[in-house]
Design a protein around this motif. Structure first.
Motif, PDB file in Angstrom:
ATOM      1  N   THR A  23       2.952   6.781   7.813  1.00 41.19           N
ATOM      2  CA  THR A  23       4.183   6.003   8.004  1.00 41.19           C
ATOM      3  C   THR A  23       4.866   6.392   9.307  1.00 41.19           C
ATOM      4  OG1 THR A  23       4.479   5.861   5.605  1.00 41.19           O
ATOM      5  CG2 THR A  23       6.393   5.426   6.987  1.00 41.19           C
ATOM      6  N   SER A  24       4.909   7.702   9.584  1.00 37.00           N
ATOM      7  CA  SER A  24       5.524   8.153  10.831  1.00 37.00           C
ATOM      8  C   SER A  24       4.754   7.650  12.048  1.00 37.00           C
ATOM      9  CB  SER A  24       5.594   9.686  10.849  1.00 37.00           C
ATOM     10  OG  SER A  24       6.368  10.161   9.774  1.00 37.00           O
ATOM     11  N   GLN A  25       3.421   7.628  11.963  1.00 39.40           N
ATOM     12  CA  GLN A  25       2.630   7.119  13.086  1.00 39.40           C
ATOM     13  C   GLN A  25       2.916   5.640  13.350  1.00 39.40           C
ATOM     14  OE1 GLN A  25      -1.518   7.846  12.399  1.00 39.40           O
ATOM     15  NE2 GLN A  25      -1.317  10.091  12.475  1.00 39.40           N
ATOM     16  N   THR A  51      13.024   9.132   7.134  1.00 39.78           N
ATOM     17  CA  THR A  51      12.314   9.063   8.429  1.00 39.78           C
ATOM     18  C   THR A  51      12.795   7.873   9.245  1.00 39.78           C
ATOM     19  OG1 THR A  51      10.372  10.094   7.406  1.00 39.78           O
ATOM     20  CG2 THR A  51      10.045   8.915   9.488  1.00 39.78           C
ATOM     21  N   THR A  52      12.950   6.757   8.568  1.00 33.08           N
ATOM     22  CA  THR A  52      13.402   5.549   9.277  1.00 33.08           C
ATOM     23  C   THR A  52      14.792   5.754   9.859  1.00 33.08           C
ATOM     24  OG1 THR A  52      12.122   4.237   7.697  1.00 33.08           O
ATOM     25  CG2 THR A  52      13.742   3.073   9.042  1.00 33.08           C
ATOM     26  N   ILE A  83       5.655   3.976  12.540  1.00 35.06           N
ATOM     27  CA  ILE A  83       7.012   3.827  13.073  1.00 35.06           C
ATOM     28  C   ILE A  83       7.053   4.214  14.539  1.00 35.06           C
ATOM     29  CG2 ILE A  83       9.362   4.722  12.915  1.00 35.06           C
ATOM     30  CD1 ILE A  83       8.986   4.945   9.911  1.00 35.06           C
ATOM     31  N   ASP A  84       6.386   5.318  14.893  1.00 44.19           N
ATOM     32  CA  ASP A  84       6.391   5.769  16.278  1.00 44.19           C
ATOM     33  C   ASP A  84       5.731   4.757  17.216  1.00 44.19           C
ATOM     34  OD1 ASP A  84       7.686   8.055  15.565  1.00 44.19           O
ATOM     35  OD2 ASP A  84       5.883   9.285  15.425  1.00 44.19           O
ATOM     36  N   THR A  85       4.835   3.949  16.683  1.00 44.71           N
ATOM     37  CA  THR A  85       4.136   2.970  17.529  1.00 44.71           C
ATOM     38  C   THR A  85       4.902   1.661  17.655  1.00 44.71           C
ATOM     39  OG1 THR A  85       2.021   3.924  16.825  1.00 44.71           O
ATOM     40  CG2 THR A  85       1.957   1.741  17.857  1.00 44.71           C
ATOM     41  N   LEU A  86       5.610   1.256  16.594  1.00 42.62           N
ATOM     42  CA  LEU A  86       6.194  -0.087  16.554  1.00 42.62           C
ATOM     43  C   LEU A  86       7.684  -0.124  16.863  1.00 42.62           C
ATOM     44  CD1 LEU A  86       4.379  -1.518  13.394  1.00 42.62           C
ATOM     45  CD2 LEU A  86       3.742  -1.750  15.798  1.00 42.62           C
ATOM     46  N   TRP A  87       8.351   1.022  17.061  1.00 43.54           N
ATOM     47  CA  TRP A  87       9.787   0.959  17.349  1.00 43.54           C
ATOM     48  C   TRP A  87      10.122   0.236  18.648  1.00 43.54           C
ATOM     49  CZ3 TRP A  87      11.449   3.056  21.868  1.00 43.54           C
ATOM     50  CH2 TRP A  87      10.679   4.070  22.447  1.00 43.54           C
ATOM     51  N   VAL A 129       0.844  -1.196   0.000  1.00 45.00           N
ATOM     52  CA  VAL A 129       0.000   0.000   0.000  1.00 45.00           C
ATOM     53  C   VAL A 129       0.881   1.249   0.000  1.00 45.00           C
ATOM     54  CG1 VAL A 129      -1.798   1.254   1.225  1.00 45.00           C
ATOM     55  CG2 VAL A 129      -1.798  -1.255   1.234  1.00 45.00           C
ATOM     56  N   SER A 130       0.469   2.227  -0.759  1.00 50.36           N
ATOM     57  CA  SER A 130       1.172   3.516  -0.789  1.00 50.36           C
ATOM     58  C   SER A 130       0.680   4.367   0.366  1.00 50.36           C
ATOM     59  CB  SER A 130       0.928   4.238  -2.126  1.00 50.36           C
ATOM     60  OG  SER A 130       1.411   3.469  -3.202  1.00 50.36           O
ATOM     61  N   LEU A 131       1.486   4.466   1.397  1.00 52.65           N
ATOM     62  CA  LEU A 131       1.097   5.184   2.602  1.00 52.65           C
ATOM     63  C   LEU A 131       1.708   6.588   2.584  1.00 52.65           C
ATOM     64  CD1 LEU A 131       1.660   2.365   5.259  1.00 52.65           C
ATOM     65  CD2 LEU A 131      -0.499   3.013   4.162  1.00 52.65           C
ATOM     66  N   SER A 132       0.986   7.523   3.180  1.00 51.75           N
ATOM     67  CA  SER A 132       1.502   8.889   3.283  1.00 51.75           C
ATOM     68  C   SER A 132       2.590   8.938   4.345  1.00 51.75           C
ATOM     69  CB  SER A 132       0.360   9.847   3.647  1.00 51.75           C
ATOM     70  OG  SER A 132      -0.159   9.517   4.933  1.00 51.75           O
ATOM     71  N   ASN A 133       3.363  10.014   4.305  1.00 51.74           N
ATOM     72  CA  ASN A 133       4.438  10.167   5.284  1.00 51.74           C
ATOM     73  C   ASN A 133       3.880  10.275   6.707  1.00 51.74           C
ATOM     74  OD1 ASN A 133       6.379  10.097   3.286  1.00 51.74           O
ATOM     75  ND2 ASN A 133       6.410  12.330   3.039  1.00 51.74           N
TER      76      ASN A 133
END
Length: 1144
Positions: A1051-1053, A1088-1089, A1055-1059, A1044-1048
């Motif tokens: 994607t940031s949300q 971002t990553t 990443i912030d949840t799963l780190w 899926v083409s996700l917005s930035n």
């Protein structure tokens, strides 16, 4: 050396000369040919003169050398020339040397005895010698008694002379004048055996005593010192049981020899009375009364077994010492004492040394074979001991024991004398068997069972007479002692999760070599060792082999039919199964544990066994013990029980459920055993037996399911089918007809869907051809009984099995990795059709010569190409308007031609459509089942997206609601379904990620983190629902990010949840899944990553500029991106972050 006397200072020189003489004698080659009578006398005469010296008699070194020389002469050839007088004097000399000096005279001594006593007193003036000297003296006696061994001399005259001399010596040994010497010799030998510690000395002394008894042979003489020999040796045997096994074995051999020569049937024949008529029995009773009265009137209190003189009332003559006049009273008293002694000795028959156990076998066999009548009172313990070793762990013991048993079978008096003893022993041990089994000593249980097995093997068909009398009396105790352990929760809780039949392999487990799996063995309540369990099976099988199988089966079936004997039902089924196997001769004979025993023919014919097996089969099928589950509703009502009685009620219900499962397993095993007995004849019984077996194959309890599956495998092989699949498929018409008939009455036959489930699991996709009507009937039942939740689960299970079989049959089953790889390849940029046409046209134009420069030509051609293309399109639209409309309509028609679902896909769609309404059912098991049916259908339906996408659209709201379900396993199934949708539904799933999936996953993770804080110890437990839910979310998001083409922002949300899953403290598999997810993040948004990952490790949050960039300042991560832990745990993310940064 020929001097008669020596001064004291010459003693050491004489001792050295004696040693040199001994070495010189040993150096003589073939001394038996060189040393004749004259040469022997020439050597012995000076030695005897030296021995007369009182000083030398006190020297231990001289006596040892002297005895060594005497031994050499005796072993070489002296015995061939020995005369009776010399033999007597030499025996007195040797006994006096090795014995202590103690003697008490006898008032009744004759003149000859007084001469012998004088000689003994003369030689008994020496002191106590060392063990080495005694060893040399005992060896001399051993060599001197070499009288009853055949000579190897080939010359007939010489051989005759030697034999004659030896006969004279044996006669002299039994002479009255030597009896006191023999008594003294026996006393000295016994003293050495009991008091000395040198092993070699004790063993050679035992061998000497055994040779002395063998040379005497006369039972009256041996009987005189028999009590002392038996008493001292038995005490030594029991007291020194931890000594060397060679010593213990030799003691048993001497005991055997002493008892045999005194009590064998040949020498005891005058004292053995055989009663054949009632008048003879009356005479014996009268004689016994007279004997008792006479013994009471005697004034002497001495036992007839003592070594003192025994007087006779009818004669005034005196009988010298070391002689017993054997009478009936003596015989009776002696055999009673021998019985006590044997019982004392056999207390160590469990000795770890197999050599000693073999000696006990030989002792029992010798006395049973040679003393059958004279020691009839010892027959019980002798047979018991003999039988005890039939199944010894060492073949060195068990094989000779079984060979001796065959010899006993051939004994002429075996049936007459030993069979009653065997029956009595068997009855005694069989009666006391329950007491042994309930006890704690596993060795005692095994010993008792081994004895019973041996008795049954010896009795053969005679065992039935004992069973007729004692079985009714012993049955309750025996069945109670072999009670099964049903207290654990493992059996009843070890179940297949609803909808998890796909974890079972539908492939046929049977191989081409027809290797059959074995049935699981239930655990007995009072038995802990496997050898005891095996012995119980062997015992019962021998009952069936030698007993009346009809009598035995009817006896135990009576318990099964009696509702009041419910606690014995499982044990009776176990016993019946073993009896049938034994009656058929299975595992009995050359290929069994009794392979060294030639088992006689079975009491029952094969025809009778098959007949009774069919009878038992119908009892199993028609009986309600395996179908009635009285506590099936109790588990549902368990939560309503008050808290005080909850524990006891729960324990009782679990035991009842376990017992019900155990009974069903034993019935299934019994049916398989019957098929083994009937072989091809069992095909006739398949009409009755196959349906209930398949019903158990469809059970959710793993123990019951596996047992039924094993039974099906056994039946297929014994009935001649190639596999269990072939067995079911060849009987499919009967089975499908029965299922269809019973589905119409589902409330009466609630387990009918289990049969259909089992058929699908066993046969596979080829069965679906016959199930169209059955599927429609299931749909009708679902509509009719949609409010009966207890009836819906088995029906849904059957539909799940059908869908699972269809899904497994499709070849298009790409794994997640393959799908992700395909998605990655599809992300590469492609040219539009116009640009692709232009490139082709331009490449053709370059082949022609042109005077325009390449750069200019390219720009002009590009512009001209698109202007011409635009003009041609406008001209085409104006001139061919009508044609374009028709072409457009044709294109639409072509587009509308969609692939039709196949027959199997249509079945899946129909099943899903019927089950969709149950996504909101009150039963969580049913909700999970519907979710799993949809999940496993996606690979099958992916080739028809025009049917699959509308289906996903319909179920999507219900699936999202299931993510909020109260039951965790329902939430997990919903998450797994979403993961499969992301894999197989492509871009259709794109718009739903931002709106529905990720917010729901965020809520689940937040909720689960709260639960994990309460149960911190279960965070890393791989079988917990928390772990499985988190892993499913990580894997699903990995697919979503890839597809899926996700917005930035989104994607940031994410990443912030799963780190936090990159933390090294969590489960390693979750860390791997998190790293794979962040690799996908790096592919779509590397910046971002990169920023987030470096903020997780303190040392990565600072970057210095290059050396040549003096203008730039140091780069420091802002505080909101610095998420690394503080203190000792600051490097918890370092390993995973380093791995990811190296890849970025």
């Amino acid at each position: 050396m020929k001097a008669v006397t020596f001064p004291d200072d010459k003693i050491q020189e004489i001792i050295q000369n004696i040693k040199k003489l001994h070495k010189t004698l040993e150096a003589i080659p073939d001394p038996s040919r060189i040393l004749d009578f004259d040469l022997i006398q020439y050597i012995f005469f000076p030695l005897s003169k030296l021995y007369n010296n009182p000083t030398l008699q006190q020297s231990d070194g001289f006596i040892e050398g002297f005895l060594n020389c005497i031994e050499f002469l005796l072993n070489s050839s002296w015995n061939n020339y020995m005369m009776p007088g010399q033999f007597k004097q030499l025996l007195i000399l040797l006994v006096s040397i090795i014995g202590k000096s103690f003697h008490s005279g006898s008032k009744n001594s004759t003149e000859d005895n007084q001469i012998v006593e004088k000689n003994i007193s003369l030689f008994n003036s020496g002191s106590y010698f060392s063990e080495e000297t005694k060893l040399a003296g005992v060896k001399c006696i051993f060599a001197l008694l070499h009288l009853n061994v055949d000579s190897t001399e080939k010359n007939e005259n010489i051989h005759f002379n030697i034999s004659t001399r030896r006969d004279l010596l044996l006669t002299e040994l039994r002479d009255i004048q030597l009896r006191i010497v023999i008594g003294r010799c026996v006393y000295v030998l016994l003293e050495i055996i009991t008091t000395e510690r040198l092993l070699q000395l004790r063993i050679i002394t035992l061998e000497t005593l055994e040779r002395l008894i063998s040379c005497i042979e006369e039972p009256e003489i041996i009987a005189a010192f028999l009590p002392g020999v038996l008493s001292n040796l038995s005490k030594t045997l029991v007291k020194d049981q931890k000594e060397n096994h060679h010593l213990l074995t030799k003691i048993v051999e001497v005991l055997t020899c002493a008892i045999y020569f005194t009590m064998n049937d040949a020498v005891s024949k005058p004292f053995i009375s055989k009663t054949e008529t009632l008048s003879e029995l009356k005479d014996i009773l009268i004689g016994n009364e007279s004997t008792n009265q006479l013994s009471v009137a005697k004034t002497s209190s001495k036992s007839p077994t003592t070594t003192t003189t025994t007087t006779s009332s009818s004669s005034s003559s005196e009988i010298p010492n070391c002689y017993v006049e054997r009478t009936k009273s003596w015989h009776k008293a002696t055999k009673s004492q021998i019985k006590i002694l044997i019982g004392h000795v056999f207390t160590i028959r469990n000795h770890p040394s197999w050599q000693l156990r073999l000696a006990f076998v030989n002792l029992s066999y010798k006395l049973l074979f040679e003393c059958t009548k004279s020691l009839d009172n010892c027959g019980h313990i002798l047979i018991e001991t003999f039988v005890f070793y039939l199944n010894d762990d060492y073949d060195q013991v068990s094989i000779p024991c079984k060979q001796h048993m065959e010899s006993l079978r051939m004994h002429p008096n075996f049936m007459e004398n030993l069979t009653p003893i065997l029956k009595e022993n068997f009855n005694s041990w069989f009666t006391s068997l329950p007491r042994y089994i309930i006890g704690l000593d596993e060795n005692a249980k095994y010993n008792a069972l081994s004895l019973i097995v041996g008795f049954v093997s010896l009795l053969g068909s005679e065992v039935q007479t004992v069973l007729n009398m004692s079985l009714q009396r012993v049955s309750d105790g025996l069945l109670g002692s072999i009670e099964f352990d049903t207290e654990g929760t493992q059996i009843v809780e070890n179940r297949l999760l609803v909808g998890h039949y796909d974890v079972l392999s539908s492939n046929d487990s049977q191989k081409s070599d027809h290797t059959l799996p074995s049935f699981p063995h239930p655990q007995f309540k009072y038995i802990r060792e496997q050898r005891v369990t095996s012995s119980i099976s062997i015992m019962i099988r021998l009952f069936g082999y030698f007993g009346n199988v009809t009598f035995l089966i009817e006896h135990f079936l009576a318990y099964v039919r009696d509702p009041g004997s419910k606690r014995f039902h499982a044990q009776c089924l176990f016993v019946i199964n073993e009896i049938l196997l034994g009656a058929a001769g299975i595992d009995i004979g050359p290929n069994s544990r009794l392979k060294h025993l030639t088992v006689t023919d079975s009491t029952n014919t094969l025809q009778d066994v098959k007949r009774i097996s069919k009878f038992v089969l119908h009892e199993y099928i028609e009986s309600d013990i395996s179908t009635n589950d009285p506590d099936s509703k109790a588990l549902v009502k368990l939560d309503k029980v008050n808290k005080v009685s909850n524990i006891s009620s729960s324990s009782s219900i679990i035991e009842s459920q376990n017992y019900f499962i155990l009974i069903n397993c034993l019935v299934l095993e019994g049916i398989a055993n019957i098929s083994r007995i009937l072989t091809l004849d069992f095909r006739i019984e398949l009409m009755d037996a196959l349906y209930p077996i398949l019903e158990k194959v469809g059970e959710t309890n793993i123990r019951l399911h596996e047992t039924a599956d094993i039974a099906l495998s056994h039946i297929s092989i014994y009935c001649g089918y190639s596999s269990k699949k072939a067995l079911v498929f060849e009987n499919v018409d009967y089975l499908v007809n029965t299922v269809s008939r019973k589905l119409n009455q589902i409330m009466i036959n609630p387990k009918t869907p289990q049969v259909l489930t089992a058929m699908v699991q066993v046969v596979g996709i080829s069965l679906l051809t016959y199930l169209d009507d059955s599927i429609e009937e299931i749909f009708d039942v679902l509509d009719a009984y949609h409010m009966k939740l207890n009836s819906l689960d088995p029906l849904a299970n059957a539909l799940f099995a059908i869908v699972s079989t269809i899904s497994n049959s499709f070849d298009i089953n790409p794994t997640n990795e393959e799908k992700i790889q395909e998605c990655t390849q599809s992300d590469t940029m492609e040219l539009s059709k116009e640009i692709e046409d232009f490139v082709k046209t331009y490449s053709l134009g370059n082949n022609q010569t042109s005077s325009v420069p390449k750069e200019q030509a390219t720009l002009e051609e590009i512009g001209q190409y698109f202007l011409n293309l635009q003009k041609s399109k406008e001209k085409f639209e104006t001139e061919n308007g009508d044609d374009s409309d028709s072409v457009t309509r044709n294109d639409e028609n072509i587009t509308d031609e969609k692939p039709k679902p196949t027959r199997l896909q249509a079945i899946c769609m129909k099943i899903i459509d019927k089950l969709l309404n149950f996504l909101t059912a009150s039963s969580p098991q049913l909700r999970v089942l519907v979710l799993d049916v949809i999940r496993i259908s996606l690979p099958t339906l992916q080739s028809i997206p025009h049917e699959l996408y509308p289906l996903i659209h319909r179920i999507w709201p219900s699936v999202l609601n299931r993510l909020k379900d109260k039951e965790q396993f329902v939430v997990l199934s919903a998450a797994r379904l979403i993961q499969e949708i992301a894999i197989f539904c492509g871009e259709f799933f794109t718009s739903r990620v931002v709106q529905d999936v990720w917010p729901s996953f965020q809520g689940l993770l937040s909720q689960q983190s709260t639960v994990d804080k309460e149960f911190a110890g279960l965070i890393n437990y791989t079988f917990s629902r928390s772990y499985r839910l988190k892993k499913t979310i990580l894997e699903t998001m990995k697919v979503v990010v890839n597809r899926v083409s996700l917005s930035n922002k989104i994607t940031s949300q994410i990443i912030d949840t799963l780190w936090p899953f990159l933390n090294e403290e969590i489960n390693e598999e979750l860390q791997v899944a998190a790293r794979e997810l962040f690799q996908e993040f790096a592919r779509i948004n590397a910046n971002t990553t990169w920023l987030v990952l470096r903020g997780l490790v303190e040392e990565y949050t600072f970057m210095a500029p290059p050396n040549d960039a003096n203008i730039l300042n140091d780069i420091v991560w802002p505080k909101y991106l610095c998420r690394f832990p503080k203190g000792d745990k600051k490097n918890l993310f370092a390993r995973n972050v380093k791995i990811l940064l190296d890849e970025i």
